[in-house]
Design a protein around this motif. Sequence first.
Motif, PDB file in Angstrom:
ATOM      1  N   ILE A   1      38.042  25.765  50.655  1.00  0.00           N
ATOM      2  CA  ILE A   1      37.611  25.559  49.277  1.00  0.00           C
ATOM      3  C   ILE A   1      38.156  24.230  48.766  1.00  0.00           C
ATOM      4  CG2 ILE A   1      37.500  26.548  46.971  1.00  0.00           C
ATOM      5  CD1 ILE A   1      38.217  29.266  48.318  1.00  0.00           C
ATOM      6  N   THR A   2      37.267  23.301  48.504  1.00  0.00           N
ATOM      7  CA  THR A   2      37.631  21.957  48.070  1.00  0.00           C
ATOM      8  C   THR A   2      37.977  21.939  46.589  1.00  0.00           C
ATOM      9  OG1 THR A   2      36.197  21.003  49.759  1.00  0.00           O
ATOM     10  CG2 THR A   2      36.825  19.564  47.934  1.00  0.00           C
ATOM     11  N   GLY A   3      39.134  21.349  46.278  1.00  0.00           N
ATOM     12  CA  GLY A   3      39.513  21.117  44.888  1.00  0.00           C
ATOM     13  C   GLY A   3      40.042  22.317  44.131  1.00  0.00           C
ATOM     14  N   LEU A   4      40.230  23.449  44.780  1.00  0.00           N
ATOM     15  CA  LEU A   4      40.754  24.634  44.097  1.00  0.00           C
ATOM     16  C   LEU A   4      42.224  24.419  43.755  1.00  0.00           C
ATOM     17  CD1 LEU A   4      39.782  27.545  43.309  1.00  0.00           C
ATOM     18  CD2 LEU A   4      40.949  28.314  45.378  1.00  0.00           C
ATOM     19  N   THR A   5      42.619  24.731  42.535  1.00  0.00           N
ATOM     20  CA  THR A   5      44.010  24.573  42.108  1.00  0.00           C
ATOM     21  C   THR A   5      44.766  25.883  42.292  1.00  0.00           C
ATOM     22  OG1 THR A   5      43.643  25.277  39.820  1.00  0.00           O
ATOM     23  CG2 THR A   5      43.259  22.915  40.334  1.00  0.00           C
ATOM     24  N   PRO A   6      46.091  25.838  42.306  1.00  0.00           N
ATOM     25  CA  PRO A   6      46.870  27.078  42.390  1.00  0.00           C
ATOM     26  C   PRO A   6      46.559  28.040  41.245  1.00  0.00           C
ATOM     27  CG  PRO A   6      48.293  25.196  42.789  1.00  0.00           C
ATOM     28  CD  PRO A   6      46.952  24.653  42.343  1.00  0.00           C
ATOM     29  N   GLU A   7      46.348  27.505  40.064  1.00  0.00           N
ATOM     30  CA  GLU A   7      46.055  28.347  38.897  1.00  0.00           C
ATOM     31  C   GLU A   7      44.693  29.028  39.049  1.00  0.00           C
ATOM     32  OE1 GLU A   7      49.050  25.378  38.129  1.00  0.00           O
ATOM     33  OE2 GLU A   7      46.956  25.056  38.699  1.00  0.00           O
ATOM     34  N   GLU A   8      43.715  28.300  39.558  1.00  0.00           N
ATOM     35  CA  GLU A   8      42.384  28.880  39.777  1.00  0.00           C
ATOM     36  C   GLU A   8      42.425  29.952  40.861  1.00  0.00           C
ATOM     37  OE1 GLU A   8      39.523  25.110  38.611  1.00  0.00           O
ATOM     38  OE2 GLU A   8      40.345  25.243  40.648  1.00  0.00           O
ATOM     39  N   TYR A   9      43.143  29.668  41.935  1.00  0.00           N
ATOM     40  CA  TYR A   9      43.295  30.658  43.017  1.00  0.00           C
ATOM     41  C   TYR A   9      43.867  31.963  42.462  1.00  0.00           C
ATOM     42  CZ  TYR A   9      45.382  33.008  47.035  1.00  0.00           C
ATOM     43  OH  TYR A   9      45.757  33.952  47.957  1.00  0.00           O
ATOM     44  N   ARG A  10      44.963  31.838  41.697  1.00  0.00           N
ATOM     45  CA  ARG A  10      45.611  33.025  41.126  1.00  0.00           C
ATOM     46  C   ARG A  10      44.664  33.749  40.169  1.00  0.00           C
ATOM     47  NH1 ARG A  10      48.775  35.920  43.210  1.00  0.00           N
ATOM     48  NH2 ARG A  10      47.513  37.565  42.395  1.00  0.00           N
ATOM     49  N   ALA A  11      43.935  32.989  39.361  1.00  0.00           N
ATOM     50  CA  ALA A  11      43.020  33.595  38.391  1.00  0.00           C
ATOM     51  C   ALA A  11      41.920  34.384  39.088  1.00  0.00           C
ATOM     52  CB  ALA A  11      42.411  32.517  37.496  1.00  0.00           C
ATOM     53  N   VAL A  12      41.386  33.856  40.185  1.00  0.00           N
ATOM     54  CA  VAL A  12      40.329  34.562  40.916  1.00  0.00           C
ATOM     55  C   VAL A  12      40.882  35.847  41.515  1.00  0.00           C
ATOM     56  CG1 VAL A  12      38.750  34.459  42.886  1.00  0.00           C
ATOM     57  CG2 VAL A  12      38.953  32.497  41.351  1.00  0.00           C
ATOM     58  N   LEU A  13      42.060  35.784  42.146  1.00  0.00           N
ATOM     59  CA  LEU A  13      42.656  37.007  42.708  1.00  0.00           C
ATOM     60  C   LEU A  13      42.867  38.053  41.621  1.00  0.00           C
ATOM     61  CD1 LEU A  13      45.396  35.820  45.236  1.00  0.00           C
ATOM     62  CD2 LEU A  13      43.076  36.596  45.713  1.00  0.00           C
ATOM     63  N   ASP A  14      43.419  37.617  40.484  1.00  0.00           N
ATOM     64  CA  ASP A  14      43.679  38.553  39.389  1.00  0.00           C
ATOM     65  C   ASP A  14      42.388  39.146  38.838  1.00  0.00           C
ATOM     66  OD1 ASP A  14      46.389  38.070  39.696  1.00  0.00           O
ATOM     67  OD2 ASP A  14      46.516  36.691  37.991  1.00  0.00           O
ATOM     68  N   LYS A  15      41.348  38.322  38.706  1.00  0.00           N
ATOM     69  CA  LYS A  15      40.064  38.795  38.184  1.00  0.00           C
ATOM     70  C   LYS A  15      39.457  39.858  39.108  1.00  0.00           C
ATOM     71  CE  LYS A  15      36.495  38.344  35.330  1.00  0.00           C
ATOM     72  NZ  LYS A  15      36.610  38.817  33.951  1.00  0.00           N
ATOM     73  N   MET A  16      39.559  39.639  40.420  1.00  0.00           N
ATOM     74  CA  MET A  16      39.013  40.604  41.387  1.00  0.00           C
ATOM     75  C   MET A  16      39.893  41.838  41.528  1.00  0.00           C
ATOM     76  SD  MET A  16      37.516  38.304  44.515  1.00  0.00           S
ATOM     77  CE  MET A  16      39.102  37.619  44.962  1.00  0.00           C
ATOM     78  N   GLY A  17      41.188  41.697  41.251  1.00  0.00           N
ATOM     79  CA  GLY A  17      42.105  42.826  41.408  1.00  0.00           C
ATOM     80  C   GLY A  17      42.346  43.215  42.859  1.00  0.00           C
ATOM     81  N   VAL A  18      42.216  42.259  43.765  1.00  0.00           N
ATOM     82  CA  VAL A  18      42.285  42.586  45.194  1.00  0.00           C
ATOM     83  C   VAL A  18      43.665  43.034  45.663  1.00  0.00           C
ATOM     84  CG1 VAL A  18      40.307  41.183  45.887  1.00  0.00           C
ATOM     85  CG2 VAL A  18      42.580  40.152  45.799  1.00  0.00           C
ATOM     86  N   GLU A  19      44.706  42.628  44.993  1.00  0.00           N
ATOM     87  CA  GLU A  19      46.042  43.026  45.439  1.00  0.00           C
ATOM     88  C   GLU A  19      46.366  44.468  45.057  1.00  0.00           C
ATOM     89  OE1 GLU A  19      48.127  38.672  45.430  1.00  0.00           O
ATOM     90  OE2 GLU A  19      47.451  39.556  43.542  1.00  0.00           O
ATOM     91  N   THR A  20      45.720  44.976  44.036  1.00  0.00           N
ATOM     92  CA  THR A  20      45.922  46.375  43.659  1.00  0.00           C
ATOM     93  C   THR A  20      44.757  47.261  44.098  1.00  0.00           C
ATOM     94  OG1 THR A  20      44.990  45.933  41.466  1.00  0.00           O
ATOM     95  CG2 THR A  20      47.395  45.813  41.688  1.00  0.00           C
TER      96      THR A  20
END
Length: 114
Positions: free
Chosen positions: A9-28
């Motif tokens: 993924i080109t240009g993805l920031t750490p904040e965007e990465y975290r936001a996508v994971l949180d939005k999907m709820g994949v860790e829970t």
Amino acid sequence: MTFVTTLDITGLTPEEYRAVLDKMGVETRPATGIFLHLTTATDFGYRIVEIWDSKEGFEEFLEKRLAPASKALGIERKTVISITPLHNFFAPRLDELPGLATSLPGAPNPVAGT
């Protein structure tokens, strides 16, 4: 058959990465077909490597969770995806991974000072 998926993924920031994971709820609420998720920063953005129990399970995840979450957050980045059969897996310290995972910077609540 088990598959390895790679998302570059080109240009993805750490904040965007975290936001996508949180939005999907994949860790829970992980998708039923995923075995492993690894992410590393690169000179172009991020590389995400996953192991899935089927190609179809990964494709369904893309369509029903990743794409809608990214769209809802307004994150559109060039992404190169590959899906290949898993050839081998070796994990001699598998029992140590839970402690390692919680100490990493991409973890939902990284351990302070590590």
